[in-house]
Each structure stands twice: as structure tokens, then as C-alpha cells.
Design a protein around this motif. Structure first.
Motif, PDB file in Angstrom:
ATOM      1  N   ARG A  13       0.827  -1.206   0.000  1.00  0.00           N
ATOM      2  CA  ARG A  13       0.000   0.000   0.000  1.00  0.00           C
ATOM      3  C   ARG A  13       0.861   1.254   0.000  1.00  0.00           C
ATOM      4  O   ARG A  13       1.906   1.302   0.635  1.00  0.00           O
ATOM      5  CB  ARG A  13      -0.888   0.015   1.244  1.00  0.00           C
ATOM      6  CG  ARG A  13      -1.970  -1.015   1.232  1.00  0.00           C
ATOM      7  CD  ARG A  13      -2.724  -1.011   2.535  1.00  0.00           C
ATOM      8  NE  ARG A  13      -3.180   0.321   2.900  1.00  0.00           N
ATOM      9  CZ  ARG A  13      -4.446   0.653   3.126  1.00  0.00           C
ATOM     10  NH1 ARG A  13      -5.369  -0.264   3.029  1.00  0.00           N
ATOM     11  NH2 ARG A  13      -4.776   1.873   3.458  1.00  0.00           N
ATOM     12  N   GLY A  14       0.402   2.279  -0.685  1.00  0.00           N
ATOM     13  CA  GLY A  14       1.150   3.530  -0.783  1.00  0.00           C
ATOM     14  C   GLY A  14       1.132   4.354   0.484  1.00  0.00           C
ATOM     15  O   GLY A  14       2.015   5.181   0.692  1.00  0.00           O
ATOM     16  N   ASP A  15       0.146   4.116   1.364  1.00  0.00           N
ATOM     17  CA  ASP A  15       0.095   4.913   2.589  1.00  0.00           C
ATOM     18  C   ASP A  15       0.928   4.302   3.715  1.00  0.00           C
ATOM     19  O   ASP A  15       0.931   4.815   4.824  1.00  0.00           O
ATOM     20  CB  ASP A  15      -1.349   5.140   3.037  1.00  0.00           C
ATOM     21  CG  ASP A  15      -2.089   3.855   3.371  1.00  0.00           C
ATOM     22  OD1 ASP A  15      -1.568   2.764   3.098  1.00  0.00           O
ATOM     23  OD2 ASP A  15      -3.213   3.954   3.899  1.00  0.00           O
ATOM     24  N   MET A  16       1.668   3.257   3.413  1.00  0.00           N
ATOM     25  CA  MET A  16       2.572   2.648   4.391  1.00  0.00           C
ATOM     26  C   MET A  16       3.793   3.552   4.570  1.00  0.00           C
ATOM     27  O   MET A  16       4.265   4.176   3.614  1.00  0.00           O
ATOM     28  CB  MET A  16       3.012   1.273   3.880  1.00  0.00           C
ATOM     29  CG  MET A  16       3.977   0.553   4.778  1.00  0.00           C
ATOM     30  SD  MET A  16       4.610  -0.974   4.030  1.00  0.00           S
ATOM     31  CE  MET A  16       3.135  -1.939   3.916  1.00  0.00           C
ATOM     32  N   ARG A  17       4.301   3.636   5.769  1.00  0.00           N
ATOM     33  CA  ARG A  17       5.512   4.415   6.043  1.00  0.00           C
ATOM     34  C   ARG A  17       6.743   3.586   5.709  1.00  0.00           C
ATOM     35  O   ARG A  17       6.715   2.352   5.769  1.00  0.00           O
ATOM     36  CB  ARG A  17       5.559   4.844   7.510  1.00  0.00           C
ATOM     37  CG  ARG A  17       4.363   5.646   7.962  1.00  0.00           C
ATOM     38  CD  ARG A  17       4.374   7.013   7.379  1.00  0.00           C
ATOM     39  NE  ARG A  17       3.160   7.748   7.744  1.00  0.00           N
ATOM     40  CZ  ARG A  17       2.871   8.932   7.297  1.00  0.00           C
ATOM     41  NH1 ARG A  17       3.687   9.555   6.484  1.00  0.00           N
ATOM     42  NH2 ARG A  17       1.754   9.537   7.650  1.00  0.00           N
ATOM     43  N   LEU A  18       7.833   4.235   5.351  1.00  0.00           N
ATOM     44  CA  LEU A  18       9.040   3.511   4.969  1.00  0.00           C
ATOM     45  C   LEU A  18       9.599   2.664   6.107  1.00  0.00           C
ATOM     46  O   LEU A  18      10.124   1.579   5.864  1.00  0.00           O
ATOM     47  CB  LEU A  18      10.106   4.485   4.459  1.00  0.00           C
ATOM     48  CG  LEU A  18       9.807   5.183   3.148  1.00  0.00           C
ATOM     49  CD1 LEU A  18      10.989   6.037   2.714  1.00  0.00           C
ATOM     50  CD2 LEU A  18       9.443   4.209   2.052  1.00  0.00           C
ATOM     51  N   SER A  32      12.166   7.632   7.753  1.00  0.00           N
ATOM     52  CA  SER A  32      11.335   6.461   8.017  1.00  0.00           C
ATOM     53  C   SER A  32       9.859   6.813   8.133  1.00  0.00           C
ATOM     54  O   SER A  32       9.009   5.938   7.971  1.00  0.00           O
ATOM     55  CB  SER A  32      11.794   5.760   9.295  1.00  0.00           C
ATOM     56  OG  SER A  32      11.608   6.594  10.415  1.00  0.00           O
ATOM     57  N   ASP A  33       9.526   8.100   8.351  1.00  0.00           N
ATOM     58  CA  ASP A  33       8.123   8.488   8.441  1.00  0.00           C
ATOM     59  C   ASP A  33       7.570   8.976   7.096  1.00  0.00           C
ATOM     60  O   ASP A  33       6.431   9.403   7.009  1.00  0.00           O
ATOM     61  CB  ASP A  33       7.905   9.537   9.520  1.00  0.00           C
ATOM     62  CG  ASP A  33       8.646  10.839   9.266  1.00  0.00           C
ATOM     63  OD1 ASP A  33       9.535  10.856   8.390  1.00  0.00           O
ATOM     64  OD2 ASP A  33       8.342  11.821   9.944  1.00  0.00           O
ATOM     65  N   GLN A  34       8.367   8.863   6.049  1.00  0.00           N
ATOM     66  CA  GLN A  34       7.916   9.236   4.702  1.00  0.00           C
ATOM     67  C   GLN A  34       6.989   8.140   4.168  1.00  0.00           C
ATOM     68  O   GLN A  34       7.214   6.954   4.402  1.00  0.00           O
ATOM     69  CB  GLN A  34       9.123   9.379   3.789  1.00  0.00           C
ATOM     70  CG  GLN A  34       8.827   9.820   2.393  1.00  0.00           C
ATOM     71  CD  GLN A  34      10.097   9.950   1.565  1.00  0.00           C
ATOM     72  OE1 GLN A  34      11.136   9.426   1.909  1.00  0.00           O
ATOM     73  NE2 GLN A  34       9.997  10.657   0.476  1.00  0.00           N
TER      74      GLN A  34
END
Length: 58
Positions: A8-13, A37-39
Motif C-alpha cells: 500500500r502507498g500509505d505505508m511508512r518507509l 522512516s516516516d515518509q
């Protein structure tokens, strides 16, 4: 063997690194700097796509 789904694209790195067993800081921005990591993953993908498009234009 089953096909893996795209994350999913809304997952954080940071979550992506943990989920896939990657060491912290293994994901890099196109300029080589460590990605935050919060991007969000979709933002990270877009930055790489823009960098690749700019490279093709050269």
C-alpha cells in the motif's frame, strides 16, 4: 508460487523496512541520502519516478 501484491502507498518507509526484513536506513532517496522512516511509500515511489524521468530527458 503465488504472486506477491504491491504494498500500500500509505505505508511508512519504516514499516516497509520492518515488514520486508530490511535494515534501517537501507532505503535511499534518488540523491543518495537516507530516506526518512516516516515518509510515505507513495511519496518515495513518486520521487524515484521523477528522478528516472529527469534522467531520461538528459
Amino acid at each position: 508460487m503465488s504472486k506477491q501484491r504491491q504494498d500500500r502507498g500509505d505505508m511508512r518507509l519504516g514499516t516497509f523496512e520492518k515488514k520486508h526484513g530490511l535494515p534501517e536506513g537501507s532505503l535511499r532517496n534518488p540523491d543518495g541520502s537516507d530516506a526518512r522512516s516516516d515518509q510515505r511509500l507513495d511519496t518515495f515511489r513518486n520521487r524515484w519516478a521523477e528522478a528516472e524521468a529527469a534522467e531520461k530527458r538528459k
